[in-house]
Design an enzyme around this catalytic site. Structure first.
Site, mmCIF file in Angstrom:
data_model
loop_
_atom_site.group_PDB
_atom_site.id
_atom_site.type_symbol
_atom_site.label_atom_id
_atom_site.label_comp_id
_atom_site.label_asym_id
_atom_site.label_seq_id
_atom_site.Cartn_x
_atom_site.Cartn_y
_atom_site.Cartn_z
ATOM 1 N N ASN A 1 -1.870 -0.213 7.083
ATOM 2 C CA ASN A 1 -1.261 -1.474 7.538
ATOM 3 C C ASN A 1 -0.413 -2.155 6.459
ATOM 4 O O ASN A 1 -0.249 -3.376 6.462
ATOM 5 C CB ASN A 1 -2.344 -2.407 8.089
ATOM 6 C CG ASN A 1 -3.443 -2.651 7.076
ATOM 7 O OD1 ASN A 1 -3.284 -2.326 5.896
ATOM 8 N ND2 ASN A 1 -4.540 -3.246 7.513
ATOM 9 N N LYS B 1 0.834 -1.199 0.000
ATOM 10 C CA LYS B 1 0.000 0.000 0.000
ATOM 11 C C LYS B 1 0.878 1.263 0.000
ATOM 12 O O LYS B 1 2.086 1.179 0.243
ATOM 13 C CB LYS B 1 -0.908 -0.032 1.232
ATOM 14 C CG LYS B 1 -1.915 -1.194 1.232
ATOM 15 C CD LYS B 1 -2.806 -1.145 2.471
ATOM 16 C CE LYS B 1 -3.835 -2.265 2.462
ATOM 17 N NZ LYS B 1 -4.732 -2.189 3.663
ATOM 18 N N GLU C 1 -9.681 -9.922 -7.949
ATOM 19 C CA GLU C 1 -8.729 -8.826 -7.729
ATOM 20 C C GLU C 1 -7.581 -8.864 -8.741
ATOM 21 O O GLU C 1 -7.117 -7.817 -9.196
ATOM 22 C CB GLU C 1 -8.184 -8.902 -6.298
ATOM 23 C CG GLU C 1 -9.254 -8.617 -5.258
ATOM 24 C CD GLU C 1 -8.811 -8.885 -3.821
ATOM 25 O OE1 GLU C 1 -7.635 -9.272 -3.605
ATOM 26 O OE2 GLU C 1 -9.644 -8.726 -2.917
ATOM 27 N N TYR D 1 -12.452 -2.557 -3.171
ATOM 28 C CA TYR D 1 -12.959 -2.578 -1.795
ATOM 29 C C TYR D 1 -14.484 -2.524 -1.730
ATOM 30 O O TYR D 1 -15.043 -2.057 -0.734
ATOM 31 C CB TYR D 1 -12.348 -1.428 -1.006
ATOM 32 C CG TYR D 1 -10.936 -1.700 -0.509
ATOM 33 C CD1 TYR D 1 -10.648 -2.835 0.264
ATOM 34 C CD2 TYR D 1 -9.889 -0.824 -0.792
ATOM 35 C CE1 TYR D 1 -9.359 -3.089 0.733
ATOM 36 C CE2 TYR D 1 -8.592 -1.073 -0.323
ATOM 37 C CZ TYR D 1 -8.343 -2.202 0.437
ATOM 38 O OH TYR D 1 -7.062 -2.445 0.905
ATOM 39 N N HIS E 1 -1.965 -5.510 1.393
ATOM 40 C CA HIS E 1 -3.233 -6.196 1.144
ATOM 41 C C HIS E 1 -2.922 -7.586 0.621
ATOM 42 O O HIS E 1 -1.973 -7.768 -0.143
ATOM 43 C CB HIS E 1 -4.056 -5.441 0.084
ATOM 44 C CG HIS E 1 -5.200 -6.254 -0.449
ATOM 45 N ND1 HIS E 1 -6.410 -6.338 0.202
ATOM 46 C CD2 HIS E 1 -5.286 -7.071 -1.531
ATOM 47 C CE1 HIS E 1 -7.206 -7.165 -0.474
ATOM 48 N NE2 HIS E 1 -6.551 -7.617 -1.535
HETATM 49 P P1 DAT Z 1 -7.727 -6.809 5.524
HETATM 50 O O1 DAT Z 1 -6.908 -5.791 4.777
HETATM 51 O O2 DAT Z 1 -6.980 -7.372 6.699
HETATM 52 O O3 DAT Z 1 -8.332 -7.857 4.640
HETATM 53 P P2 DAT Z 1 -10.372 -5.589 5.625
HETATM 54 O O4 DAT Z 1 -10.594 -6.154 4.262
HETATM 55 O O5 DAT Z 1 -11.378 -5.903 6.682
HETATM 56 O O6 DAT Z 1 -8.932 -5.996 6.205
HETATM 57 O O7 DAT Z 1 -10.297 -3.995 5.527
HETATM 58 C C1 DAT Z 1 -9.633 -3.366 4.456
HETATM 59 C C2 DAT Z 1 -8.735 -2.281 5.021
HETATM 60 O O8 DAT Z 1 -9.520 -1.255 5.646
HETATM 61 C C3 DAT Z 1 -7.797 -2.759 6.124
HETATM 62 O O9 DAT Z 1 -6.596 -3.297 5.607
HETATM 63 C C4 DAT Z 1 -7.575 -1.520 6.933
HETATM 64 C C5 DAT Z 1 -8.894 -0.791 6.833
HETATM 65 N N1 DAT Z 1 -9.786 -1.101 7.968
HETATM 66 C C6 DAT Z 1 -10.500 -2.237 8.152
HETATM 67 N N2 DAT Z 1 -11.237 -2.189 9.263
HETATM 68 C C7 DAT Z 1 -11.015 -0.967 9.806
HETATM 69 C C8 DAT Z 1 -11.482 -0.278 10.979
HETATM 70 N N3 DAT Z 1 -12.375 -0.839 11.804
HETATM 71 N N4 DAT Z 1 -10.992 0.954 11.230
HETATM 72 C C9 DAT Z 1 -10.109 1.544 10.393
HETATM 73 N N5 DAT Z 1 -9.637 0.977 9.276
HETATM 74 C C10 DAT Z 1 -10.071 -0.262 8.987
HETATM 75 MG MG MG Z 2 -9.747 -7.622 3.103
#
Ligand code: DAT
Ligand code: MG
Length: 138
Positions: free
Chosen positions: A118, A11, A132, A51, A121
């Site tokens: 973080n 990212k 994707e 997303y 992805h």
């Molecule tokens: P991942 O990337 O672990 O698959 P995800 O698909 O649930 O996680 O969410 C996509 C991204 O959005 C994630 O990498 C960071 C952000 N994110 C997810 N949940 C969040 C939250 N509760 N607060 C802030 N950012 C969040």
């Molecule tokens: Mg995800």
């Protein structure tokens, strides 16, 4: 049967912090093969599709803004069970609780923003990976 493939993204925070090499090193050291790699500045429509499952959530707009804030390194990686394996390398979504030894646990932290930055992805299922990879490599 060809080996499984996944989409990995470094990212904008990972690229900006100069961690692309460190992240690729971990993927390669684990034994996965890099099949394709490109530097992408993603537009909003690509990110909204990527997303789509998070549309309507409070972090959706901040997430799209963050993901379009700078270049992303997109990687097509291959190996048996690479989808599950890379998710394990990446660690938990919240970098504060991601275990040490994982990419997010070792290299990430909470910056007090509306969206977690973080670093990486990884596709979460074979259906997601197929969808994707088409979005980012076509
Ligand atoms: P991942 O990337 O672990 O698959 P995800 O698909 O649930 O996680 O969410 C996509 C991204 O959005 C994630 O990498 C960071 C952000 N994110 C997810 N949940 C969040 C939250 N509760 N607060 C802030 N950012 C969040
Ligand atoms: Mg995800």
């Amino acid at each position: 049967m060809s080996a499984e493939e996944t989409l990995i993204l470094v990212k904008p925070d990972g690229v900006a912090r100069g961690l692309t090499g460190e992240i690729l090193r971990r993927v390669e050291s684990k034994g996965y093969r890099l099949v394709d790699i490109r530097l992408v500045t993603a537009d909003r429509s690509l990110l909204a599709e990527h997303y789509a499952e998070h549309e309507g959530k409070p972090f959706f707009e901040p997430l799209l803004e963050f993901m379009s804030s700078g270049p992303i390194v997109a990687i097509r990686a291959e190996g048996n069970r690479v989808i599950e394996g890379f998710r394990a390398l990446a660690g938990a979504t919240d970098p504060t609780v991601a275990l040490p030894g994982t990419i997010r646990g070792d290299l990430g932290r909470d910056w007090g923003l509306k969206v977690q930055q973080n670093l990486v992805h990884g596709s979460d299922s074979s259906l997601s990976a197929e969808r994707e990879l088409k979005l980012w490599f076509s």
